[in-house]
Write an enzyme that holds these catalytic residues in place. Structure first.
Site, PDB file in Angstrom:
ATOM      1  N   ARG A  78     -44.236 -76.423-106.946  1.00 10.39           N
ATOM      2  CA  ARG A  78     -44.935 -77.333-107.941  1.00 10.39           C
ATOM      3  C   ARG A  78     -45.936 -77.682-107.254  1.00 10.39           C
ATOM      4  NH1 ARG A  78     -40.188 -76.392-109.384  1.00 10.39           N
ATOM      5  NH2 ARG A  78     -39.627 -76.936-107.164  1.00 10.39           N
ATOM      6  N   THR A  79     -46.135 -78.507-106.075  1.00  7.65           N
ATOM      7  CA  THR A  79     -47.046 -79.022-105.251  1.00  7.65           C
ATOM      8  C   THR A  79     -48.415 -77.875-104.931  1.00  7.65           C
ATOM      9  OG1 THR A  79     -45.769 -80.666-104.380  1.00  7.65           O
ATOM     10  CG2 THR A  79     -47.927 -80.406-103.275  1.00  7.65           C
ATOM     11  N   LYS A 106     -49.808 -66.967 -83.740  1.00  6.20           N
ATOM     12  CA  LYS A 106     -50.512 -66.408 -82.628  1.00  6.20           C
ATOM     13  C   LYS A 106     -50.457 -67.838 -81.328  1.00  6.20           C
ATOM     14  CE  LYS A 106     -53.404 -63.035 -84.382  1.00  6.20           C
ATOM     15  NZ  LYS A 106     -55.033 -62.540 -84.683  1.00  6.20           N
ATOM     16  N   ARG A 127     -49.567 -79.393 -96.386  1.00  2.11           N
ATOM     17  CA  ARG A 127     -47.973 -79.819 -96.152  1.00  2.11           C
ATOM     18  C   ARG A 127     -47.647 -79.401 -94.799  1.00  2.11           C
ATOM     19  NH1 ARG A 127     -43.269 -78.905-100.332  1.00  2.11           N
ATOM     20  NH2 ARG A 127     -44.442 -80.754-101.331  1.00  2.11           N
ATOM     21  N   HIS A 155     -45.175 -88.531 -99.498  1.00  3.67           N
ATOM     22  CA  HIS A 155     -45.438 -87.760-100.575  1.00  3.67           C
ATOM     23  C   HIS A 155     -46.438 -88.431-101.455  1.00  3.67           C
ATOM     24  CE1 HIS A 155     -46.197 -83.877-102.501  1.00  3.67           C
ATOM     25  NE2 HIS A 155     -44.738 -83.718-102.842  1.00  3.67           N
TER      26      HIS A 155
END
Length: 329
Positions: A78-79, A106, A127, A155
């Site tokens: 959703r986000t 890496k 995120r 959030h």
């Protein structure tokens, strides 16, 4: 362009520039940055954008030529998708980066990745599983960063869309009793929502499995703001006084072992029978994904607001991107 989206009466009475200018180019890291005026401006704009999308009116020159970098070190549906849809509906474009298909494999540091991606984009949505990582990244970005979740921390855009959902579904936030259920210890959504709700006159009720209650520092913070809080032993006790039932999943990824996770599961489940204890005006919300905590048999109930909630998130994120990036004149 921001002014044009508002009705003439609102545009004349409440100019958008003071609040919009205060968010222009700013990082969105925590709900603590928002005032009640910010929320009203964001929500008014989100309502107008929602109306325009519903009427199929064009918005694609709003952020034309702008690029959003979507950087997700944790999986998301959703986000991630609502931010991408929001940017594209406004005419912008999206580039993507994650830890499995980038130079993170890496050994590239978060700071270096952000510095590079800032050079390619006008705004970054990030995120990360580590609390505080988004704030740390912001120190290395010359472009605004929007916090899309940092571990068990915050959030903020979810909290904004949650309050927008309550406003759209019930018509007000003040005077409501909001019951939060589930993993309140690890749930960043309830952490941010509870803090943002201090701008309103509300009562909070908590229902959770043992050892998964709301963190003490958040309880103390809300108490310092005068918020009435109650810890309830069961949903049956809480539902008769509940206006908004905010369910959360038990977050398997936050547990050290499968055994500990299983012990926390299955305590609280929304079913049609259980919801006979609630008012007809009670709404049920969930940040999603759900696992077992809301029965699918409840989905057809008009009080099931969680899928509408997910859609509202796109409009709120459209409003935020327009205000942070700056709409074309």
């Amino acid at each position: 362009m921001l002014r044009e989206l508002l009705p003439k009466s609102q545009a004349a009475a409440a100019p958008i520039s003071p609040v919009a200018h205060s968010l222009l180019g700013k990082h969105i890291l925590s709900v603590d940055m928002f005032t009640k005026e910010h929320l009203n401006e964001i929500f008014n704009l989100a309502q107008m954008l929602k109306s325009r999308v519903a009427k199929d009116r064009p918005l694609d020159d709003f952020l034309r030529g702008k690029i959003m970098a979507s950087i997700f070190y944790e999986v998301s549906t959703r986000t991630s998708c609502s931010f991408a849809a929001a940017m594209q509906r406004l005419g912008g474009r999206v580039i993507y980066m994650d830890q499995t298909s980038s130079s993170v494999k890496k050994g590239e540091t978060l700071e270096d990745s952000i510095a590079v991606m800032a050079g390619y984009s006008d705004v970054i949505v990030l995120r990360h599983p580590e609390p505080g990582a988004v704030s740390r990244a912001a120190n290395h970005s010359r472009k605004p960063i929007l916090n899309a979740g940092d571990g068990v921390g915050e959030h903020p855009t979810q909290a904004l869309l949650d309050i927008f959902t309550i406003r759209e579904e019930i018509g007000t936030v003040n005077g409501l009793t909001i019951t939060m259920v589930g993993d309140l210890k690890n749930g960043r959504t309830v952490h941010s929502l509870a803090r943002l709700l201090t701008l309103y006159n509300i009562t909070l009720q908590y229902v959770s499995p043992p050892n998964l209650g709301m963190p003490e520092e958040i309880v103390r913070y809300l108490a310092s703001k005068g918020v009435l809080q109650k810890t309830m032993s069961s949903m049956e006790d809480a539902l008769p006084t509940t206006d908004v039932l905010y369910m959360t999943r038990i977050q398997k990824e936050r547990f050290a072992s499968e055994e500990e996770y299983q012990k926390a599961c299955g305590h609280f489940v929304v079913t049609p029978k259980l919801m006979t204890l609630a008012s007809r005006r009670t709404i049920v919300m969930h940040p999603l994904p759900r696992v077992f905590e809301i029965s699918k048999e409840f989905d057809s109930d008009p009080r099931a607001a969680y899928f509408r909630q997910a859609e509202y998130g796109m409009y709120v994120r459209m409003a935020l991107l327009a205000m942070v990036v700056g709409a074309r004149n």
